[in-house]
Design a protein around this motif. Structure first.
Motif, PDB file in Angstrom:
ATOM      1  N   THR A  87       0.882  -1.160   0.000  1.00 49.79           N
ATOM      2  CA  THR A  87       0.000   0.000   0.000  1.00 49.79           C
ATOM      3  C   THR A  87       0.917   1.206   0.000  1.00 49.79           C
ATOM      4  O   THR A  87       1.773   1.343   0.871  1.00 49.79           O
ATOM      5  CB  THR A  87      -0.903   0.026   1.249  1.00 49.79           C
ATOM      6  N   ILE A  88       0.757   2.061  -0.997  1.00 43.81           N
ATOM      7  CA  ILE A  88       1.627   3.227  -1.132  1.00 43.81           C
ATOM      8  C   ILE A  88       0.823   4.471  -0.781  1.00 43.81           C
ATOM      9  O   ILE A  88      -0.178   4.784  -1.427  1.00 43.81           O
ATOM     10  CB  ILE A  88       2.193   3.324  -2.567  1.00 43.81           C
ATOM     11  N   GLU A  89       1.271   5.139   0.263  1.00 44.73           N
ATOM     12  CA  GLU A  89       0.603   6.356   0.738  1.00 44.73           C
ATOM     13  C   GLU A  89       1.092   7.567  -0.055  1.00 44.73           C
ATOM     14  O   GLU A  89       2.247   7.616  -0.495  1.00 44.73           O
ATOM     15  CB  GLU A  89       0.906   6.577   2.224  1.00 44.73           C
ATOM     16  N   ALA A  90       0.249   8.548  -0.203  1.00 45.22           N
ATOM     17  CA  ALA A  90       0.626   9.788  -0.879  1.00 45.22           C
ATOM     18  C   ALA A  90       1.709  10.501  -0.071  1.00 45.22           C
ATOM     19  O   ALA A  90       1.604  10.597   1.147  1.00 45.22           O
ATOM     20  CB  ALA A  90      -0.588  10.694  -1.028  1.00 45.22           C
ATOM     21  N   PRO A  91       2.735  11.023  -0.752  1.00 46.05           N
ATOM     22  CA  PRO A  91       3.783  11.763  -0.044  1.00 46.05           C
ATOM     23  C   PRO A  91       3.398  13.217   0.239  1.00 46.05           C
ATOM     24  O   PRO A  91       4.234  14.006   0.657  1.00 46.05           O
ATOM     25  CB  PRO A  91       4.975  11.674  -0.997  1.00 46.05           C
ATOM     26  N   PHE A  92       2.128  13.574   0.000  1.00 45.00           N
ATOM     27  CA  PHE A  92       1.619  14.927   0.233  1.00 45.00           C
ATOM     28  C   PHE A  92       0.115  14.809   0.438  1.00 45.00           C
ATOM     29  O   PHE A  92      -0.454  13.728   0.278  1.00 45.00           O
ATOM     30  CB  PHE A  92       1.934  15.868  -0.938  1.00 45.00           C
ATOM     31  N   VAL A  93      -0.546  15.906   0.799  1.00 46.16           N
ATOM     32  CA  VAL A  93      -1.989  15.862   1.056  1.00 46.16           C
ATOM     33  C   VAL A  93      -2.767  16.549  -0.060  1.00 46.16           C
ATOM     34  O   VAL A  93      -2.253  17.431  -0.747  1.00 46.16           O
ATOM     35  CB  VAL A  93      -2.356  16.499   2.417  1.00 46.16           C
ATOM     36  N   GLY A  95      -3.880  15.888  -3.102  1.00 46.44           N
ATOM     37  CA  GLY A  95      -3.405  15.989  -4.482  1.00 46.44           C
ATOM     38  C   GLY A  95      -4.068  15.027  -5.435  1.00 46.44           C
ATOM     39  O   GLY A  95      -3.777  15.014  -6.611  1.00 46.44           O
ATOM     40  N   ARG A  96      -4.983  14.163  -4.897  1.00 47.13           N
ATOM     41  CA  ARG A  96      -5.609  13.088  -5.664  1.00 47.13           C
ATOM     42  C   ARG A  96      -4.557  12.101  -6.183  1.00 47.13           C
ATOM     43  O   ARG A  96      -4.583  11.642  -7.322  1.00 47.13           O
ATOM     44  CB  ARG A  96      -6.499  13.628  -6.777  1.00 47.13           C
ATOM     45  N   PHE A  97      -3.630  11.760  -5.303  1.00 45.51           N
ATOM     46  CA  PHE A  97      -2.598  10.762  -5.581  1.00 45.51           C
ATOM     47  C   PHE A  97      -3.278   9.452  -5.984  1.00 45.51           C
ATOM     48  O   PHE A  97      -4.146   8.952  -5.283  1.00 45.51           O
ATOM     49  CB  PHE A  97      -1.765  10.559  -4.305  1.00 45.51           C
ATOM     50  N   GLY A  98      -2.915   8.932  -7.141  1.00 39.50           N
ATOM     51  CA  GLY A  98      -3.519   7.702  -7.634  1.00 39.50           C
ATOM     52  C   GLY A  98      -4.615   7.938  -8.654  1.00 39.50           C
ATOM     53  O   GLY A  98      -5.248   6.996  -9.108  1.00 39.50           O
ATOM     54  N   GLU A  99      -4.829   9.202  -9.032  1.00 42.34           N
ATOM     55  CA  GLU A  99      -5.830   9.455 -10.075  1.00 42.34           C
ATOM     56  C   GLU A  99      -5.397   8.789 -11.378  1.00 42.34           C
ATOM     57  O   GLU A  99      -6.215   8.326 -12.153  1.00 42.34           O
ATOM     58  CB  GLU A  99      -6.048  10.949 -10.285  1.00 42.34           C
ATOM     59  N   THR A 100      -4.094   8.750 -11.595  1.00 42.81           N
ATOM     60  CA  THR A 100      -3.550   7.990 -12.716  1.00 42.81           C
ATOM     61  C   THR A 100      -2.439   7.093 -12.185  1.00 42.81           C
ATOM     62  O   THR A 100      -1.652   7.506 -11.332  1.00 42.81           O
ATOM     63  CB  THR A 100      -2.977   8.913 -13.818  1.00 42.81           C
ATOM     64  N   VAL A 101      -2.419   5.865 -12.654  1.00 41.81           N
ATOM     65  CA  VAL A 101      -1.330   4.937 -12.339  1.00 41.81           C
ATOM     66  C   VAL A 101      -0.909   4.247 -13.629  1.00 41.81           C
ATOM     67  O   VAL A 101      -1.747   3.902 -14.462  1.00 41.81           O
ATOM     68  CB  VAL A 101      -1.707   3.874 -11.273  1.00 41.81           C
ATOM     69  N   THR A 102       0.390   4.078 -13.786  1.00 36.99           N
ATOM     70  CA  THR A 102       0.933   3.362 -14.934  1.00 36.99           C
ATOM     71  C   THR A 102       2.126   2.554 -14.458  1.00 36.99           C
ATOM     72  O   THR A 102       3.019   3.092 -13.810  1.00 36.99           O
ATOM     73  CB  THR A 102       1.379   4.343 -16.044  1.00 36.99           C
ATOM     74  N   ILE A 103       2.112   1.270 -14.772  1.00 38.69           N
ATOM     75  CA  ILE A 103       3.259   0.405 -14.483  1.00 38.69           C
ATOM     76  C   ILE A 103       3.929   0.100 -15.813  1.00 38.69           C
ATOM     77  O   ILE A 103       3.251  -0.209 -16.803  1.00 38.69           O
ATOM     78  CB  ILE A 103       2.833  -0.909 -13.799  1.00 38.69           C
ATOM     79  N   GLY A 113       0.162   9.535 -10.707  1.00 35.65           N
ATOM     80  CA  GLY A 113      -0.169  10.928 -10.921  1.00 35.65           C
ATOM     81  C   GLY A 113      -0.997  11.494  -9.777  1.00 35.65           C
ATOM     82  O   GLY A 113      -1.848  10.818  -9.207  1.00 35.65           O
ATOM     83  N   ALA A 114      -0.719  12.755  -9.472  1.00 37.46           N
ATOM     84  CA  ALA A 114      -1.481  13.522  -8.480  1.00 37.46           C
ATOM     85  C   ALA A 114      -1.722  14.900  -9.086  1.00 37.46           C
ATOM     86  O   ALA A 114      -1.037  15.869  -8.759  1.00 37.46           O
ATOM     87  CB  ALA A 114      -0.712  13.611  -7.172  1.00 37.46           C
ATOM     88  N   PRO A 115      -2.683  15.014 -10.008  1.00 41.57           N
ATOM     89  CA  PRO A 115      -2.838  16.256 -10.761  1.00 41.57           C
ATOM     90  C   PRO A 115      -3.364  17.448  -9.970  1.00 41.57           C
ATOM     91  O   PRO A 115      -3.250  18.577 -10.434  1.00 41.57           O
ATOM     92  CB  PRO A 115      -3.821  15.870 -11.875  1.00 41.57           C
ATOM     93  N   ASP A 116      -3.905  17.222  -8.782  1.00 34.76           N
ATOM     94  CA  ASP A 116      -4.468  18.336  -8.013  1.00 34.76           C
ATOM     95  C   ASP A 116      -3.549  18.883  -6.925  1.00 34.76           C
ATOM     96  O   ASP A 116      -3.906  19.852  -6.251  1.00 34.76           O
ATOM     97  CB  ASP A 116      -5.793  17.919  -7.370  1.00 34.76           C
ATOM     98  N   VAL A 117      -2.387  18.297  -6.732  1.00 36.95           N
ATOM     99  CA  VAL A 117      -1.503  18.785  -5.676  1.00 36.95           C
ATOM    100  C   VAL A 117      -1.011  20.187  -6.045  1.00 36.95           C
ATOM    101  O   VAL A 117      -0.723  20.478  -7.201  1.00 36.95           O
ATOM    102  CB  VAL A 117      -0.321  17.813  -5.417  1.00 36.95           C
ATOM    103  N   GLU A 118      -0.981  21.062  -5.053  1.00 38.47           N
ATOM    104  CA  GLU A 118      -0.514  22.431  -5.282  1.00 38.47           C
ATOM    105  C   GLU A 118       0.974  22.510  -4.999  1.00 38.47           C
ATOM    106  O   GLU A 118       1.427  22.175  -3.906  1.00 38.47           O
ATOM    107  CB  GLU A 118      -1.286  23.405  -4.401  1.00 38.47           C
TER     108      GLU A 118
END
Length: 194
Positions: A87-93, A95-103, A113-118
């Motif tokens: 389980t990988i936690e977001a390194p910031f608050v 930001g919608r971390f995980g909105e996009t994932v690519t392996i 991807g976290a497209p909303d992080v400021e």
């Protein structure tokens, strides 16, 4: 025989795995298996299954839940047997971390991807890169939106080629800073009507 992973991210979300096989010309689909991350309690806005990516052989499968914890998000990685390995936690608050994932096709890299992080330069969006080290995805680097104060959501989509030597990242929104010109200057995308 193929494994198909399907996300149903509305509300708390759900993720299902199906085995699809060809039996003498007849397609057969197994009963669904529900994927779960027992270390997380999904909330009504977690959006579990919003994004899903796997390697070519399904040896690694990543599932994003970008709405979890007030849009902070997390990503879970499963193996081919559908057992949770991380389980990988977001390194910031927020930001919608995980909105996009690519392996990457070979499982060497995981891009989240976290497209909303400021960001500190008033831009939005980051891509967090994890490297697979002996089956463990370890933070490798964080890519920030390269255009300051632009309003674009960097990391809205991510793609990596089969050789894992080209990473493509899109950003949602108008780029008022750099018009994009293609076709030897014949076509320009500038955020206006052209």
């Amino acid at each position: 025989t193929k494994t198909v992973i399907v996300g149903a991210p509305s509300g708390s979300g759900a993720v299902y795995s199906y085995i699809v096989s060809n039996n003498n010309g007849s397609v057969e689909v197994s009963a669904p298996i529900t994927l779960v991350d027992t270390t997380k309690t999904l909330t009504s806005s977690s959006e579990w299954g919003y994004s899903i990516s796997g390697t070519d052989t399904a040896s690694y499968i990543a599932v994003g839940a970008p709405g979890h914890n007030n849009n902070t998000g997390f990503v879970t990685v499963f193996n081919k047997a559908l057992a949770k390995i991380a389980t990988i936690e977001a390194p910031f608050v927020k930001g919608r971390f995980g909105e996009t994932v690519t392996i990457s096709s070979n499982g060497q890299y995981l891009f989240v991807g976290a497209p909303d992080v400021e960001n500190s330069d008033a831009s939005n969006g980051k891509i967090v890169v994890y490297k697979n080290t002996n089956g463990t995805f370890v933070l490798n680097q964080i890519l920030e939106n390269p255009v300051a104060d632009d309003g674009m959501k960097f990391g809205k989509a991510i793609s990596v080629n089969e050789l894992t030597n080209t990473l493509s990242i899109s950003a949602l929104g108008l780029n008022h800073t750099f018009p994009t010109t293609i076709d030897k200057g014949k076509t320009t995308f500038d955020g206006g009507i052209t």
